[in-house]
Design an enzyme around this catalytic site. Structure first.
Site, PDB file in Angstrom:
ATOM      1  N   ASP A 209       0.844  -1.198   0.000  1.00 35.11           N
ATOM      2  CA  ASP A 209       0.000   0.000   0.000  1.00 35.11           C
ATOM      3  C   ASP A 209       0.871   1.237   0.000  1.00 35.11           C
ATOM      4  O   ASP A 209       2.067   1.177   0.277  1.00 35.11           O
ATOM      5  CB  ASP A 209      -0.879   0.015   1.260  1.00 35.11           C
ATOM      6  N   ASP A 211       1.474   4.521   2.115  1.00 37.14           N
ATOM      7  CA  ASP A 211       1.190   4.897   3.492  1.00 37.14           C
ATOM      8  C   ASP A 211       0.313   6.153   3.536  1.00 37.14           C
ATOM      9  O   ASP A 211       0.162   6.862   2.532  1.00 37.14           O
ATOM     10  CB  ASP A 211       2.501   5.117   4.248  1.00 37.14           C
TER      11      ASP A 211
END
Length: 263
Positions: A209, A211
């Protein structure tokens, strides 16, 4: 002692269990209590490999409750000299998108309260940790990933936070402003304990992902991280098999010489 040995250890998620052939699960006692779970020892690419799920089966241990000392001590007792540390991380820059593989060369410790040394006294030992990871292992990992068609990010700083919560946007932006690359919750004290034991430690960081400070929207969720990791699991398995095969049987690095001793 069980009589079961391995020279390579893989620390990672429970989805990696199917890596090993002709495997046996063992409970290896340590002076530091129980490891995260039983250790599975078997064959991979013609090598004896020990697999340890960092968070235990079913991901039952949060990062701040992992018994890192027991984990590394148990692998050491089995004869492991080279550790491959697989972990999910968040990227601190859009230039390293989800699905990227990062092989960092530096760590920043932002944890608190974790037991991070085998040397609690009497006597002191001071591990050399300027370069936290095995240079030889990193080079082999990068080349192996390239051969597998996965152009890994060479180097960068992995900032390790206490968890189990994710970062605020402000924290995430601050980490990025320092020039750090990825953020995770388990690389420390894992790497320093491996260094104290004279083990090689090679990191494989899968970006799951962006952040919080590097994206818009509601921020990172645990479900998002697990889904992204699972979608790359087969790719990781292939890479690990080739990496285990490529690691040297006789180490040619300085890691063993940097084993910490009481002075």
């Amino acid at each position: 002692m069980t009589g079961i040995t391995a020279d390579i250890g893989v620390i990672g998620g429970s989805g990696l269990y199917s890596l090993l052939d002709d495997a046996s699960g063992i409970q290896q006692p340590t002076p530091y209590g129980h490891a995260s779970d039983s250790i599975t020892v078997g064959e991979l690419a013609g090598r004896r490999v020990a697999f340890l799920p960092r968070h235990g089966r079913g991901h039952r241990l949060p990062p701040h409750r992992v018994n890192y000392r027991a984990n590394l001590s148990a692998l050491d007792a089995l004869g492991v000299t080279q550790v491959i540390a697989v972990g999910a991380v968040g990227s601190l820059t859009p230039e390293i998108p989800a699905g990227s593989l990062v092989v960092p060369d530096q760590i920043v410790d932002r944890t608190s309260g974790r037991a991070q040394t085998f040397f609690d006294g009497p006597g002191a030992a001071h591990a050399s940790f300027a370069d936290p990871y095995c240079a030889s292992g990193r080079a082999i990992a990068l080349q192996t990933a390239r051969t597998n068609g996965w152009e890994a990010v060479d180097g960068g700083t992995h900032v390790v936070i206490e968890g189990p919560r994710f970062s605020t946007r402000a924290e995430s932006r601050w980490y990025a402003a320092q020039g750090w690359s990825v953020v995770g919750m388990t690389a420390h004290p894992e790497a320093v304990l491996a260094r104290e034991l004279g083990m090689c430690c090679t990191p494989l960081c899968l970006v799951t992902d962006l952040d919080a400070g590097a994206q818009s929207g509601e921020g990172v969720t645990h479900e998002e991280v697990l889904a992204a990791f699972a979608s790359n699991l087969e790719r990781l398995r292939h890479l690990l098999g080739d990496l285990v095969k490529a690691l040297p049987e006789e180490r040619d690095c300085d890691c063993a010489a940097m084993k910490a001793v009481i002075v």
